[in-house]
Design a protein around this motif. Structure first.
Motif, PDB file in Angstrom:
ATOM      1  N   ASP A   1       0.823  -1.212   0.000  1.00  0.00           N
ATOM      2  CA  ASP A   1       0.000   0.000   0.000  1.00  0.00           C
ATOM      3  C   ASP A   1       0.858   1.263   0.000  1.00  0.00           C
ATOM      4  OD1 ASP A   1      -2.433  -1.198  -0.154  1.00  0.00           O
ATOM      5  OD2 ASP A   1      -3.098  -0.688   1.866  1.00  0.00           O
ATOM      6  N   PHE A   2       2.004   1.200   0.661  1.00  0.00           N
ATOM      7  CA  PHE A   2       2.918   2.342   0.726  1.00  0.00           C
ATOM      8  C   PHE A   2       3.346   2.751  -0.683  1.00  0.00           C
ATOM      9  CE2 PHE A   2       7.316   3.992   1.837  1.00  0.00           C
ATOM     10  CZ  PHE A   2       6.864   5.161   2.406  1.00  0.00           C
ATOM     11  N   VAL A   3       3.644   1.758  -1.504  1.00  0.00           N
ATOM     12  CA  VAL A   3       4.027   2.026  -2.887  1.00  0.00           C
ATOM     13  C   VAL A   3       2.800   2.423  -3.712  1.00  0.00           C
ATOM     14  CG1 VAL A   3       5.036   1.037  -4.986  1.00  0.00           C
ATOM     15  CG2 VAL A   3       5.972   0.424  -2.740  1.00  0.00           C
ATOM     16  N   THR A   4       1.722   1.684  -3.531  1.00  0.00           N
ATOM     17  CA  THR A   4       0.514   1.917  -4.329  1.00  0.00           C
ATOM     18  C   THR A   4      -0.077   3.293  -4.091  1.00  0.00           C
ATOM     19  OG1 THR A   4       0.025  -0.458  -4.274  1.00  0.00           O
ATOM     20  CG2 THR A   4      -1.768   1.010  -4.891  1.00  0.00           C
ATOM     21  N   CYS A   5      -0.099   3.745  -2.844  1.00  0.00           N
ATOM     22  CA  CYS A   5      -0.678   5.062  -2.551  1.00  0.00           C
ATOM     23  C   CYS A   5       0.125   6.174  -3.223  1.00  0.00           C
ATOM     24  CB  CYS A   5      -0.752   5.282  -1.045  1.00  0.00           C
ATOM     25  SG  CYS A   5      -2.061   4.317  -0.240  1.00  0.00           S
ATOM     26  N   THR A   6       1.436   5.980  -3.324  1.00  0.00           N
ATOM     27  CA  THR A   6       2.259   6.937  -4.063  1.00  0.00           C
ATOM     28  C   THR A   6       1.855   6.950  -5.526  1.00  0.00           C
ATOM     29  OG1 THR A   6       4.097   6.469  -2.561  1.00  0.00           O
ATOM     30  CG2 THR A   6       4.623   7.596  -4.607  1.00  0.00           C
ATOM     31  N   GLU A   7       1.609   5.771  -6.067  1.00  0.00           N
ATOM     32  CA  GLU A   7       1.185   5.654  -7.465  1.00  0.00           C
ATOM     33  C   GLU A   7      -0.165   6.342  -7.688  1.00  0.00           C
ATOM     34  OE1 GLU A   7       0.361   2.117 -10.780  1.00  0.00           O
ATOM     35  OE2 GLU A   7       1.009   1.612  -8.746  1.00  0.00           O
ATOM     36  N   ILE A   8      -1.073   6.200  -6.744  1.00  0.00           N
ATOM     37  CA  ILE A   8      -2.404   6.816  -6.866  1.00  0.00           C
ATOM     38  C   ILE A   8      -2.294   8.327  -6.965  1.00  0.00           C
ATOM     39  CG2 ILE A   8      -4.584   7.211  -5.656  1.00  0.00           C
ATOM     40  CD1 ILE A   8      -4.139   4.342  -4.435  1.00  0.00           C
ATOM     41  N   VAL A   9      -1.437   8.915  -6.138  1.00  0.00           N
ATOM     42  CA  VAL A   9      -1.255  10.370  -6.169  1.00  0.00           C
ATOM     43  C   VAL A   9      -0.720  10.815  -7.522  1.00  0.00           C
ATOM     44  CG1 VAL A   9       0.013  12.300  -5.159  1.00  0.00           C
ATOM     45  CG2 VAL A   9      -0.927  10.521  -3.677  1.00  0.00           C
TER      46      VAL A   9
END
Length: 270
Positions: A192-200
Motif C-alpha cells: 500500500d505504501f508504494v501503491t498510494c504513491t502511485e495513486i497520487v
C-alpha cells in the motif's frame, strides 16, 4: 473544479490484484466516474492477506469483486469489466479501448504484459502509469510515460536499468490449512505504501490541465521514475537507507528504442 474534472475522466486499469484493486477503489473515492477493469484471474485464498477482497470473494473474478466494492463507494459510477486477456482480441478492439480513455494504469505483475501495454500506449498516445513492488515488498517503483511529451517509455527503462527479479512462485497445491501458507508481517502495508504513491501520481496526471490545480502543477514530466523503499530497503537495489524514496534520473528516450522510434522496425500488431 478539480472534482468536476475528475468526474469526466475515463481510466483503464490492467490488473486488479493487490495494487490494481487498491488503485481502483481510491480513484472511485477521488471522484472518477468511469473505469474499465481488465484481469483474467480469480481471487484465491492466498491473496487475501494483501488484497482488497476478503474470504467472501474467494473464487470470484478479481474484476467483478473490485467492481462490487467500487459500487459500495459510488453506486452511480460507470464500470466495464473484462475478466479475460483482452490482448487475445482483435487489434482494432484493443486500440479503440486504449484510445477511448484518458489514463492507462498498468498494474500487472508480468513484465511481458506491461511491455505490451506500453507498446499500445505509445501508438494511441495515452498517458500511462506503471507500478509494482519488488520481492518481499522491500521496495517498489512508479513509472509514468506521457507519449505526447516525449517522455521515456517502459521499453526505454527496462532496456537500460536492471529491475530486481521476483522469486519463484510458491506451490500451495498441497496446503490443507492456513498454517501451510507463508506470510510476511506488514506485507500489505508495504504494498500500500508504494501503491498510494502511485495513486497520487495518477491523480496528478489527470489534473494537469486544470488551472490552479496544485497537484497537477506539481507533476514534473522529467521526473517520471520514482523508487520507493520500505523499512528494510537499505542496501537493496538502489536504496541506501530505510524508507529511501527518490526520483531516479533518466536521460530521456533511448535512441535505439523500437517503441519510441517505430521507424526502426515495423509497428507490431497483436
Amino acid at each position: 473544479s478539480e472534482m468536476n474534472h475528475l468526474g469526466s475522466r475515463k481510466v483503464l486499469i490492467f490488473g486488479c490484484g493487490t495494487g490494481g484493486s487498491k488503485i481502483a477503489l481510491e480513484l472511485a473515492r477521488a471522484g472518477i466516474s468511469f473505469m474499465t477493469l481488465c484481469d483474467p484471474d480469480k481471487l484465491e485464498f492466498a491473496n487475501i492477506s494483501r488484497h482488497e477482497g476478503d474470504l467472501l470473494d474467494v473464487g470470484k473474478y478479481k474484476t467483478h469483486l473490485t467492481a462490487e466494492k467500487i459500487y459500495q463507494i459510488n453506486p452511480s459510477i460507470k464500470l466495464m469489466c473484462y475478466a479475460e486477456d483482452i490482448f487475445e482480441r482483435e487489434y482494432e478492439f484493443v486500440r479503440n479501448l486504449f484510445s477511448s480513455h484518458d489514463l492507462i494504469i498498468a498494474a500487472t505483475d508480468v513484465t511481458s504484459v506491461q511491455l505490451t501495454i506500453n507498446e499500445m500506449v505509445q501508438q494511441t498516445r495515452v498517458a500511462c502509469v506503471f507500478g509494482g513492488c519488488y520481492e518481499e515488498a522491500l521496495g517498489g517503483e512508479v513509472f509514468f510515460t506521457l507519449p505526447d511529451e516525449k517522455t521515456p517509455c517502459l521499453c526505454c527503462l527496462r532496456g537500460g536499468l536492471h529491475q530486481p527479479e521476483r522469486k519463484g512462485s510458491i506451490d500451495y497445491s498441497t496446503a490443507t490449512g492456513h498454517e501451510d501458507y507463508q506470510g510476511q508481517p506488514g506485507l500489505h502495508a508495504m504494498v500500500d505504501f508504494v501503491t498510494c504513491t502511485e495513486i497520487v501520481i495518477c491523480l496528478a496526471i489527470l489534473l494537469r490541465s486544470v488551472p490552479g490545480s496544485k497537484l497537477g502543477q506539481w507533476l514534473n514530466p522529467s521526473k517520471n521514475y520514482l523508487l520507493v523503499g520500505g523499512a528494510l530497503a537499505a542496501d537493496f537495489y538502489r536504496f541506501k537507507k530505510p524508507f529511501d524514496i527518490f526520483f531516479q534520473p533518466l536521460k530521456g528516450s533511448r535512441k535505439n528504442c523500437i517503441i519510441c522510434h517505430p521507424l526502426l522496425i515495423n509497428v507490431k500488431t497483436f
